[in-house]
Write a protein that holds these residues in place. Structure first.
Motif, PDB file in Angstrom:
ATOM      1  N   LYS A  93      62.319  88.643  46.605  1.00  0.00           N
ATOM      2  CA  LYS A  93      62.011  87.654  45.561  1.00  0.00           C
ATOM      3  C   LYS A  93      60.502  87.335  45.509  1.00  0.00           C
ATOM      4  O   LYS A  93      60.113  86.167  45.431  1.00  0.00           O
ATOM      5  CB  LYS A  93      62.821  86.373  45.775  1.00  0.00           C
ATOM      6  N   ASN A  94      59.691  88.387  45.569  1.00  0.00           N
ATOM      7  CA  ASN A  94      58.246  88.157  45.559  1.00  0.00           C
ATOM      8  C   ASN A  94      57.560  88.619  44.273  1.00  0.00           C
ATOM      9  O   ASN A  94      56.331  88.639  44.196  1.00  0.00           O
ATOM     10  CB  ASN A  94      57.579  88.812  46.770  1.00  0.00           C
ATOM     11  N   TRP A  95      58.329  88.993  43.256  1.00  0.00           N
ATOM     12  CA  TRP A  95      57.749  89.375  41.967  1.00  0.00           C
ATOM     13  C   TRP A  95      57.310  88.098  41.250  1.00  0.00           C
ATOM     14  O   TRP A  95      58.111  87.223  40.930  1.00  0.00           O
ATOM     15  CB  TRP A  95      58.795  90.123  41.143  1.00  0.00           C
ATOM     16  N   HIS A  96      56.006  87.974  41.024  1.00  0.00           N
ATOM     17  CA  HIS A  96      55.500  86.687  40.542  1.00  0.00           C
ATOM     18  C   HIS A  96      54.232  86.839  39.711  1.00  0.00           C
ATOM     19  O   HIS A  96      53.552  87.864  39.749  1.00  0.00           O
ATOM     20  CB  HIS A  96      55.204  85.768  41.732  1.00  0.00           C
ATOM     21  N   GLY A  97      53.944  85.786  38.984  1.00  0.00           N
ATOM     22  CA  GLY A  97      52.673  85.689  38.279  1.00  0.00           C
ATOM     23  C   GLY A  97      51.671  84.957  39.149  1.00  0.00           C
ATOM     24  O   GLY A  97      52.048  84.086  39.943  1.00  0.00           O
ATOM     25  N   HIS A  98      50.413  85.319  39.012  1.00  0.00           N
ATOM     26  CA  HIS A  98      49.367  84.674  39.810  1.00  0.00           C
ATOM     27  C   HIS A  98      48.223  84.245  38.890  1.00  0.00           C
ATOM     28  O   HIS A  98      47.753  85.032  38.057  1.00  0.00           O
ATOM     29  CB  HIS A  98      48.826  85.620  40.877  1.00  0.00           C
ATOM     30  N   VAL A  99      47.777  83.013  39.048  1.00  0.00           N
ATOM     31  CA  VAL A  99      46.637  82.487  38.296  1.00  0.00           C
ATOM     32  C   VAL A  99      45.373  82.767  39.098  1.00  0.00           C
ATOM     33  O   VAL A  99      45.130  82.134  40.129  1.00  0.00           O
ATOM     34  CB  VAL A  99      46.769  80.971  38.040  1.00  0.00           C
ATOM     35  N   SER A 100      44.595  83.725  38.643  1.00  0.00           N
ATOM     36  CA  SER A 100      43.352  84.049  39.354  1.00  0.00           C
ATOM     37  C   SER A 100      42.220  83.119  38.944  1.00  0.00           C
ATOM     38  O   SER A 100      41.340  82.804  39.744  1.00  0.00           O
ATOM     39  CB  SER A 100      42.951  85.505  39.076  1.00  0.00           C
ATOM     40  N   ALA A 101      42.234  82.682  37.697  1.00  0.00           N
ATOM     41  CA  ALA A 101      41.205  81.756  37.213  1.00  0.00           C
ATOM     42  C   ALA A 101      41.727  81.041  35.980  1.00  0.00           C
ATOM     43  O   ALA A 101      42.325  81.657  35.100  1.00  0.00           O
ATOM     44  CB  ALA A 101      39.916  82.507  36.874  1.00  0.00           C
ATOM     45  N   HIS A 129      57.855  89.474  31.889  1.00  0.00           N
ATOM     46  CA  HIS A 129      57.892  90.064  33.232  1.00  0.00           C
ATOM     47  C   HIS A 129      59.062  89.595  34.095  1.00  0.00           C
ATOM     48  O   HIS A 129      59.296  90.170  35.158  1.00  0.00           O
ATOM     49  CB  HIS A 129      56.571  89.787  33.943  1.00  0.00           C
ATOM     50  N   ASN A 130      59.765  88.554  33.672  1.00  0.00           N
ATOM     51  CA  ASN A 130      60.925  88.054  34.423  1.00  0.00           C
ATOM     52  C   ASN A 130      60.580  87.773  35.887  1.00  0.00           C
ATOM     53  O   ASN A 130      61.243  88.235  36.814  1.00  0.00           O
ATOM     54  CB  ASN A 130      62.091  89.047  34.341  1.00  0.00           C
ATOM     55  N   CYS A 131      59.544  86.986  36.090  1.00  0.00           N
ATOM     56  CA  CYS A 131      59.072  86.662  37.441  1.00  0.00           C
ATOM     57  C   CYS A 131      59.928  85.567  38.082  1.00  0.00           C
ATOM     58  O   CYS A 131      60.572  84.780  37.407  1.00  0.00           O
ATOM     59  CB  CYS A 131      57.628  86.181  37.385  1.00  0.00           C
ATOM     60  N   PHE A 132      59.870  85.521  39.408  1.00  0.00           N
ATOM     61  CA  PHE A 132      60.542  84.465  40.144  1.00  0.00           C
ATOM     62  C   PHE A 132      59.737  83.168  40.143  1.00  0.00           C
ATOM     63  O   PHE A 132      60.309  82.080  40.143  1.00  0.00           O
ATOM     64  CB  PHE A 132      60.779  84.896  41.601  1.00  0.00           C
TER      65      PHE A 132
END
Length: 205
Positions: A93-101, A129-132
């Motif tokens: 369950k590590n598929w995720h979006g990340h805010v870099s800036a 993307h169907n992220c967790f």
């Protein structure tokens, strides 16, 4: 009587208000925006990277990178995001979006622009993307940003010790903040194995 040409039609303060009230346009971030966003990156807490950094995001995750301009073509703010992890691994369950800036020009703050940009990224992470979950790192001393993220339903997931360079050669901790998305039905992604980790233990950067 009409004022002479050398007389500005608006005072500096009135001009700032005028710029803020003009309609805004939102679109995908382009590599050419790097040459226009100096007013946004004036914030001392906003990092400016080399062109290749922005190019990687624009090419790899275009739908996660957005910028907002007003109708005078003045940048108001932008967000750079990405998706990472194992998309189909229901165990990790590590598929995720990340805010870099995510940053907003000082003259355009308190308009809800950062909230809008964060919401745009979250919707892409859900619908495309169907992220967790979505996560981000923030300096432990940046109380304004931390409070904003909490308003947006982000929680402090764990502390990354000495993640940021600080003053006088010291290191500053980062808060790893997360927001669970609908795919994480039972909010399992919000439970950390360790409350504090070292930078070397960060799996995704």
């Amino acid at each position: 009587r009409r004022p002479p040409r050398s007389t500005p039609l608006y005072s500096s303060a009135a001009s700032d208000v005028y710029k803020r009230q003009i309609m805004a346009t939102q679109r995908e971030f382009s590599i050419f925006d790097v040459f226009k966003f100096a007013n946004v990156n004036l914030d001392p807490l906003t990092e400016t990277f080399d062109t290749s950094f922005y190019g990687t995001y624009v090419i790899t995750w275009p739908d996660c990178c957005q910028i907002i301009y007003n109708s005078l073509s003045i940048p108001k703010g932008y967000i750079l995001g990405k998706v990472e992890g194992n998309r189909d691994n229901e165990e990790k369950k590590n598929w995720h979006g990340h805010v870099s800036a995510v940053t907003v020009a000082p003259e355009f703050r308190r308009e809800g622009i950062a909230h809008k940009l964060m919401d745009l990224l979250e919707q892409v992470c859900i619908a495309v993307h169907n992220c967790f979950f979505v996560d981000l790192f923030v300096r432990a001393s940046n109380a304004v940003a931390i409070n904003m993220y909490k308003v947006l339903a982000y929680d402090i997931y764990r502390v990354v010790k000495g993640y940021y360079a600080g003053k006088s050669g010291n290191k500053e901790d980062a808060y790893d903040m997360r927001k669970s998305l609908p795919r994480d039905v039972n909010r399992e992604c919000m439970v950390a194995d360790k409350k504090e980790i070292e930078p070397s233990e960060v799996e995704f950067i």
